[in-house]
Design an enzyme around this catalytic site. Structure first.
Site, PDB file in Angstrom:
ATOM      1  CD  GLU A   1       5.580  -0.330  -9.335  1.00 44.21           C
ATOM      2  OE1 GLU A   1       5.403  -0.888  -8.225  1.00 44.21           O
ATOM      3  OE2 GLU A   1       6.687   0.008  -9.744  1.00 44.21           O
TER       4      GLU A   1
ATOM      5  CD  GLU B   1     -20.254  -0.810   5.655  1.00 47.52           C
ATOM      6  OE1 GLU B   1     -20.351  -0.030   6.627  1.00 47.52           O
ATOM      7  OE2 GLU B   1     -20.022  -2.029   5.792  1.00 47.52           O
TER       8      GLU B   1
ATOM      9  CB  THR C   1      -0.940   0.024   1.218  1.00 44.67           C
ATOM     10  OG1 THR C   1      -0.188  -0.337   2.387  1.00 44.67           O
ATOM     11  CG2 THR C   1      -2.072  -0.966   1.036  1.00 44.67           C
ATOM     12  N   GLY C   2       2.173   1.108   0.102  1.00 46.44           N
ATOM     13  CA  GLY C   2       3.029   2.293  -0.028  1.00 46.44           C
ATOM     14  C   GLY C   2       3.703   2.760   1.252  1.00 46.44           C
TER      15      GLY C   2
ATOM     16  CG  ASP D   1     -22.993  -5.353  11.210  1.00 49.25           C
ATOM     17  OD1 ASP D   1     -22.004  -4.786  11.689  1.00 49.25           O
ATOM     18  OD2 ASP D   1     -23.350  -5.249  10.020  1.00 49.25           O
TER      19      ASP D   1
ATOM     20  CB  THR E   1       8.760   0.767   1.627  1.00 45.69           C
ATOM     21  OG1 THR E   1       8.436  -0.404   2.379  1.00 45.69           O
ATOM     22  CG2 THR E   1      10.256   0.901   1.535  1.00 45.69           C
ATOM     23  CG  LEU E   2       6.197   5.179  -2.637  1.00 48.53           C
ATOM     24  CD1 LEU E   2       7.283   4.853  -3.643  1.00 48.53           C
ATOM     25  CD2 LEU E   2       4.829   5.085  -3.295  1.00 48.53           C
TER      26      LEU E   2
ATOM     27  CG  HIS F   1     -24.126  -0.194   9.324  1.00 47.83           C
ATOM     28  ND1 HIS F   1     -24.774  -0.825  10.364  1.00 47.83           N
ATOM     29  CD2 HIS F   1     -23.368  -1.147   8.731  1.00 47.83           C
ATOM     30  CE1 HIS F   1     -24.413  -2.107  10.391  1.00 47.83           C
ATOM     31  NE2 HIS F   1     -23.567  -2.332   9.400  1.00 47.83           N
TER      32      HIS F   1
END
Ligand code: ADP
Ligand code: MG
Ligand code: ZN
Length: 501
Positions: free
Chosen positions: A263, A315, A99-100, A390, A102-103, A318
């Protein structure tokens, strides 16, 4: 003497000496290796002045905003020092792989003009006794000497998992302890920031997360629709795109994928185009690339269009119910981007801390919990396993109402826990019936309310399908003008006594 004779007679006498020399040699070599290793490996970890820029990190606006002060601190420490501000020295980036994290850490370093020292914690713990700790010491020493700098420790859970649970080795303990020593020994004027990365926050040893250590935790989650489009933009920057390439459409078809996978798609598309001898990348190249990348994933991650619709309505259910019950649990954010185990979630945070809650409030709470399933039932005519959590929460609340709080029609004056009192079979049956009645009625009421406000439900679900994440303000704009239907919040403090009549 003839050499042959010398050997034949002498070998027996030479053998012990020969082995002694060999042994000394081996011990010496081993000793040298142990001596040299920390120095050599620590030196290898330095990646000074990384080339990743702030703009290369896409779709992580919240995390970037939160971390910008780290950049400022490394750039102009005096500004903070003068004000006596305590800048965090340990920052934990957590979220699924790719997900980034380290980036992002690299981008901070290069944006701040700081040195970047990266090391994976799993490499520390794989070494001989004491070496992991020595290597950590060395790493921090270097980072301090060359400040401003960032020490990035990847896979933090390898060194800092729960010590009790997973049968930790002594080496892991030593490594973790050294890491804690380094973190504690920090001065804020050191201009060294430690960043850790982990896939799972809950697997980390509590000692690591204490104040003064990794006390700032930043979620680096999978991108939403806009984020995915932005990431695709970053990774197609230098690539010639044909007119028919629609990055937004690609983003829409890749719900659930991470930056690293996107990527990969952009890269595969370029390979397909290159192989066909084209001058540009076309949409078909991206279609083929998506197919290949998704097929190569170990787990099925991509959320289908049908699932997205179900998630969106769940969602939305909710969120709408939360509003209709007077924002007892105000919604701060609603999203259908999957995070970890839960597919979608609605984040509620209590408006205020209170100890007393009325029976009406608990009933409203039940409606909010059950509204996800109610929405699925209304819109699709069937229900999914997505509501399991739930239901669990609703069941727990109803149980507490009847068993502990005397909030049932069965009795307002006594608890009904079987472990405390001998309850008659009749009372037990009545009690269980009451508990079921509470959830059933809340579910029916949730369905009634959502049917009545079906257009609102559609509106919120549609917005979720388009944007995937709605913050408080965006949701507020959609709900505007719709009055709450419950007045539980007006009855605070007057716990309803329910008579049996
Ligand atoms: P993590 O450390 O979270 O496992 P990485 O930072 O190693 O993920 O990501 C691997 C690669 O995927 C990056 O080098 C980058 O090319 C791409 N990538 C991941 N997330 C993003 C993002 N948010 N924006 C741009 N590229 C990303
Ligand atoms: Mg990484
Ligand atoms: Zn739900």
């Amino acid at each position: 003497m003839d050499w042959l004779v010398f050997f034949r007679d002498g070998v027996a006498a030479w053998l012990p000496l020969f082995f002694a020399i060999l042994l000394v040699l081996m011990v010496y070599i081993l000793w040298r290796t142990l001596q040299v290793m920390p120095r050599v490996t620590a030196a290898k970890t330095i990646t000074a002045d990384s080339s990743v820029s702030w703009d290369d990190v896409a779709g992580l606006d919240e995390a970037k905003e939160e971390l910008h002060e780290v950049v400022d601190f490394l750039r102009e420490p005096e500004r903070f020092g003068r004000l006596g501000a305590r800048v965090p020295k340990g920052i934990l980036l957590y979220g699924p792989p790719g997900t980034g994290k380290t980036l992002l850490a690299k981008a901070i370093a290069s944006e701040a003009g700081a040195k970047f020292y990266a090391q994976s914690a799993s490499a520390f713990v794989e070494m001989f006794a004491g070496l992991g700790a020595a290597r950590i010491r060395k790493l921090f020493e270097e980072a301090r000497k060359n400040a401003p700098s960032i020490v990035f420790i990847d896979e933090l859970d390898a060194a800092g998992g729960h010590r009790s649970g997973h049968g930790f080795t002594r080496e892991q303990d030593q490594t973790l302890n050294q890491l804690l020593v380094e973190l504690d020994g920090f001065e804020s004027r050191d201009q060294v920031i430690v960043m850790g990365a982990s896939n799972r926050l809950q697997d980390l040893d509590a000692a690591l997360l204490r104040p003064g250590r990794f006390d700032r935790q930043v979620l680096v989650g999978p991108p939403d629709l806009a984020g995915r489009e932005e990431i695709l933009g970053v990774h197609t920057r230098g690539k010639p795109l044909g007119d028919d390439v629609d990055l937004k459409a690609i983003a829409r078809q890749t719900a659930g994928l991470t930056g690293a996978e996107l990527e990969n798609i952009a890269n595969e598309a370029a390979i397909f185009a290159g192989r066909a001898g084209q001058q540009q990348l076309r949409q078909v190249d991206f279609d083929d690339a998506m197919e290949r990348v998704v097929a190569g994933l170990q787990q099925r991650k991509v959320v289908t269009e049908k699932e997205r619709r179900i998630l969106a309505y769940h969602e939305a259910g909710h969120a709408v119910m939360s509003h209709l019950t007077g924002d007892l649990l105000p919604v701060h954010k609603v999203t259908i981007v999957s995070r970890g185990q839960a597919l979608g979630y609605t984040l509620n945070m209590p408006n205020e801390e209170r100890y007393l809650h009325t029976a009406e409030e608990f009933e409203d709470l039940l409606k909010v919990y059950l509204a996800g399933r109610a929405a699925e039932q209304i819109v699709f005519g069937r229900v999914t396993n997505g509501a399991a959590n739930d239901l669990e929460k609703a069941t727990e609340v109803a149980r507490a109402m009847v068993f502990d709080y005397g909030m049932s029609e069965a009795s307002a004056s006594r608890t009904m826990r079987a472990d405390n009192y001998a309850l008659s079979e009749e009372t037990k049956a009545m009690r269980d019936h009451e508990q079921a009645r509470l959830t059933d009625e809340a579910f029916a009421e949730a369905q009634r309310l959502l049917r009545k406000h079906r257009s609102l439900l559609d509106r919120v679900a549609q917005a979720l399908l388009e944007k995937e994440t709605l913050d408080k303000d965006e949701l507020g704009a959609l709900l505007e003008g719709v009055e709450a239907e419950s007045h539980s919040s007006e009855t605070v403090g007057t716990v309803r006594a329910v008579a049996a009549d």
